[in-house]
Design a protein around this motif. Structure first.
Motif, PDB file in Angstrom:
ATOM      1  N   ARG A  86       1.636  -0.555 -13.752  1.00 28.68           N
ATOM      2  CA  ARG A  86      -0.031   0.581 -13.937  1.00 28.68           C
ATOM      3  C   ARG A  86       1.001   1.927 -14.816  1.00 28.68           C
ATOM      4  N   ILE A  87       2.525   2.025 -14.151  1.00 27.52           N
ATOM      5  CA  ILE A  87       2.793   3.580 -14.870  1.00 27.52           C
ATOM      6  C   ILE A  87       2.746   3.541 -15.819  1.00 27.52           C
ATOM      7  N   SER A  88       2.192   3.003 -16.543  1.00 22.40           N
ATOM      8  CA  SER A  88       2.421   2.719 -18.386  1.00 22.40           C
ATOM      9  C   SER A  88       1.458   3.282 -19.001  1.00 22.40           C
ATOM     10  N   ASN A  89       0.085   2.398 -17.774  1.00 20.74           N
ATOM     11  CA  ASN A  89      -1.233   2.896 -18.187  1.00 20.74           C
ATOM     12  C   ASN A  89      -1.877   2.709 -17.264  1.00 20.74           C
ATOM     13  N   PRO A  90      -1.615   3.738 -16.546  1.00 21.34           N
ATOM     14  CA  PRO A  90      -2.967   4.337 -15.079  1.00 21.34           C
ATOM     15  C   PRO A  90      -4.634   4.360 -15.585  1.00 21.34           C
ATOM     16  N   PRO A  91      -4.733   3.936 -14.387  1.00 17.29           N
ATOM     17  CA  PRO A  91      -6.344   3.817 -15.160  1.00 17.29           C
ATOM     18  C   PRO A  91      -7.082   5.363 -14.320  1.00 17.29           C
ATOM     19  N   ASP A  92      -7.912   5.768 -14.185  1.00 17.85           N
ATOM     20  CA  ASP A  92      -8.786   6.749 -13.854  1.00 17.85           C
ATOM     21  C   ASP A  92      -8.893   7.136 -12.844  1.00 17.85           C
ATOM     22  N   ILE A  93      -8.165   7.839 -12.331  1.00 14.45           N
ATOM     23  CA  ILE A  93      -8.631   7.926 -10.981  1.00 14.45           C
ATOM     24  C   ILE A  93      -9.562   8.598  -9.874  1.00 14.45           C
ATOM     25  N   GLN A  94     -10.957   8.054  -9.487  1.00 18.03           N
ATOM     26  CA  GLN A  94     -11.211   9.471  -8.729  1.00 18.03           C
ATOM     27  C   GLN A  94     -10.950  10.467  -7.407  1.00 18.03           C
ATOM     28  N   SER A  95     -10.478  10.810  -7.531  1.00 19.28           N
ATOM     29  CA  SER A  95      -9.295  12.043  -7.131  1.00 19.28           C
ATOM     30  C   SER A  95      -9.610  13.151  -6.014  1.00 19.28           C
ATOM     31  N   ASN A  96     -11.651  13.018  -6.330  1.00 22.08           N
ATOM     32  CA  ASN A  96     -12.047  13.982  -4.689  1.00 22.08           C
ATOM     33  C   ASN A  96     -12.405  12.494  -4.041  1.00 22.08           C
ATOM     34  N   VAL A  97     -12.372  11.850  -3.368  1.00 24.28           N
ATOM     35  CA  VAL A  97     -12.852  10.222  -2.429  1.00 24.28           C
ATOM     36  C   VAL A  97     -11.650  10.300  -2.274  1.00 24.28           C
ATOM     37  N   MET A  98     -10.138   9.595  -3.509  1.00 21.80           N
ATOM     38  CA  MET A  98      -8.989   9.388  -2.955  1.00 21.80           C
ATOM     39  C   MET A  98      -9.006  10.689  -1.931  1.00 21.80           C
ATOM     40  N   LEU A  99      -9.005  11.726  -2.244  1.00 21.07           N
ATOM     41  CA  LEU A  99      -8.864  12.858  -0.874  1.00 21.07           C
ATOM     42  C   LEU A  99      -9.176  12.278  -0.028  1.00 21.07           C
ATOM     43  N   ILE A 100     -10.096  12.308   0.097  1.00 21.02           N
ATOM     44  CA  ILE A 100     -11.024  12.041   1.393  1.00 21.02           C
ATOM     45  C   ILE A 100     -10.739  11.444   2.181  1.00 21.02           C
ATOM     46  N   VAL A 101     -10.775  10.131   1.509  1.00 17.64           N
ATOM     47  CA  VAL A 101     -10.124   8.848   2.378  1.00 17.64           C
ATOM     48  C   VAL A 101      -9.082   9.225   2.501  1.00 17.64           C
ATOM     49  N   ALA A 102      -8.053   9.200   1.868  1.00 12.68           N
ATOM     50  CA  ALA A 102      -6.894   9.818   2.741  1.00 12.68           C
ATOM     51  C   ALA A 102      -6.381  10.947   3.676  1.00 12.68           C
ATOM     52  N   SER A 103      -7.242  11.429   3.638  1.00 16.80           N
ATOM     53  CA  SER A 103      -7.291  12.737   4.875  1.00 16.80           C
ATOM     54  C   SER A 103      -7.792  12.217   6.197  1.00 16.80           C
ATOM     55  N   LEU A 104      -9.110  11.059   6.192  1.00 16.98           N
ATOM     56  CA  LEU A 104      -9.056  10.449   7.580  1.00 16.98           C
ATOM     57  C   LEU A 104      -8.560   8.998   8.311  1.00 16.98           C
ATOM     58  N   GLY A 105      -7.490   8.467   6.560  1.00 17.43           N
ATOM     59  CA  GLY A 105      -6.063   7.716   7.045  1.00 17.43           C
ATOM     60  C   GLY A 105      -5.404   8.236   7.761  1.00 17.43           C
ATOM     61  N   LEU A 106      -4.766   9.841   7.646  1.00 18.37           N
ATOM     62  CA  LEU A 106      -3.517  10.858   8.538  1.00 18.37           C
ATOM     63  C   LEU A 106      -4.970  10.729   9.773  1.00 18.37           C
ATOM     64  N   LEU A 107      -5.789  11.234   9.877  1.00 12.60           N
ATOM     65  CA  LEU A 107      -6.201  12.050  11.327  1.00 12.60           C
ATOM     66  C   LEU A 107      -6.357   9.904  11.870  1.00 12.60           C
ATOM     67  N   VAL A 108      -6.735   9.248  11.506  1.00 10.64           N
ATOM     68  CA  VAL A 108      -6.694   8.083  12.061  1.00 10.64           C
ATOM     69  C   VAL A 108      -5.344   8.021  13.028  1.00 10.64           C
TER      70      VAL A 108
END
Length: 296
Positions: free
Chosen positions: A101-123
């Motif tokens: 992926r590193i040479s051809n990164p897709p579009d990232i939805q950073s806001n949703v990514m941030l929310i999900v990762a934050s909940l994951g950290l809490l868990v």
């Protein structure tokens, strides 16, 4: 802590981890985030590891029988080895996918990514707190704790990546974070596999010094020499010892000597499962690396 005491924290952690794993998979697909998907894959190994740990506890409760005179305690170590192999597999998958992926990164939805990762950290933090009380008592619990610890760092990495992508728009950061997670997991997986393999090969428990045990036995009053000394672990916290002790002094009460040696091993080395064979003369094969002369 008794084995039964490990089950409740494992069940709670399994339910929390599995539930959030599903959320991360959905979130990773929706956001096109490899870091999030890799963290979900790591959480999948957590769930598998926790399920294996619970199965190991249940099987380990079975009483010894004529075919397995030590019982089923060692299944715990097999489970730890399987957990380590799962960790290796996930880490390698993450590294390969990140490379693609590193040479051809897709579009990232950073806001949703941030929310999900934050909940994951809490868990992850909740699960770590639940498992922390027993991680040093049992190799299986240590493996489960390391799995969750890796997930916690993975969640932190995903959060940092989401923030950087949001601020800079650099989608390749997602793959870099995924690589970092994979590289962090590999040495931990190796350490767990090495420790479980050491027990399966009946190596000397890491907390015991075999030279100190040799010295304590061979210098004990009434002991002329020792041979065939073996110290190993059946499973975590279940160390065993067997040894042949030569006593050629007729005035020594063997019953008293045997009790003294057992007490010494229990008090000095916390060895309670010991098999000690007293002999007036050494065995015919009592030579070489397993033979030690004492000073009565």
């Amino acid at each position: 802590m008794k084995v039964e005491g490990y089950e409740k924290p494992l069940w709670i952690t399994l339910i929390l981890t599995t539930s959030f794993m599903v959320a991360e998979v959905v979130g990773g697909i929706f956001t096109n985030s490899l870091a999030l998907i890799s963290d979900a894959a790591h959480m999948f190994t957590d769930s598998a590891a926790l399920a294996i740990s619970l199965a190991a506890i249940q099987i380990g409760k079975r009483a010894a029988d004529s075919k397995r005179t030590f019982g089923y305690h060692r299944f715990e170590i097999l489970a730890a080895a399987v957990n380590a192999i799962l960790l290796f597999g996930v880490a390698i998958y993450i590294l390969i996918e990140a490379y693609l992926r590193i040479s051809n990164p897709p579009d990232i939805q950073s806001n949703v990514m941030l929310i999900v990762a934050s909940l994951g950290l809490l868990v992850n933090l909740i699960c770590m707190k639940i498992l922390s009380g027993s991680k040093d008592d049992n190799l299986n619990m240590k493996g489960a704790y390391l799995e969750v610890w890796g997930d916690m760092l993975g969640s932190v990495g995903v959060i940092v990546g989401a923030l950087l992508i949001r601020w800079t728009g650099w989608g390749w950061i997602d793959s870099v974070i995924a690589v970092g997670i994979g590289l962090w997991v590999l040495p931990r997986a190796w350490a767990l596999l090495k420790q479980s393999t050491h027990i399966l090969l009946e190596g000397t428990p890491e907390h015991l010094n075999i030279d100190e045990i040799k010295q304590a036995l061979s210098s004990h009053w009434g002991v002329d020499s020792i041979h065939d000394l073996h110290v190993w672990s059946i499973s975590s916290g279940k160390s065993s010892l067997s040894v042949h002790v030569v006593c050629q002094h007729r005035e020594v009460d063997w019953t008293d000597l045997l009790q003294q040696i057992r007490t010494m091993l229990a008090n000095r080395f916390d060895l309670h499962h010991t098999t000690i064979q007293l002999e007036a003369t050494p065995c015919s094969d009592a030579s070489g690396e397993h033979s030690y002369t004492g000073s009565p």
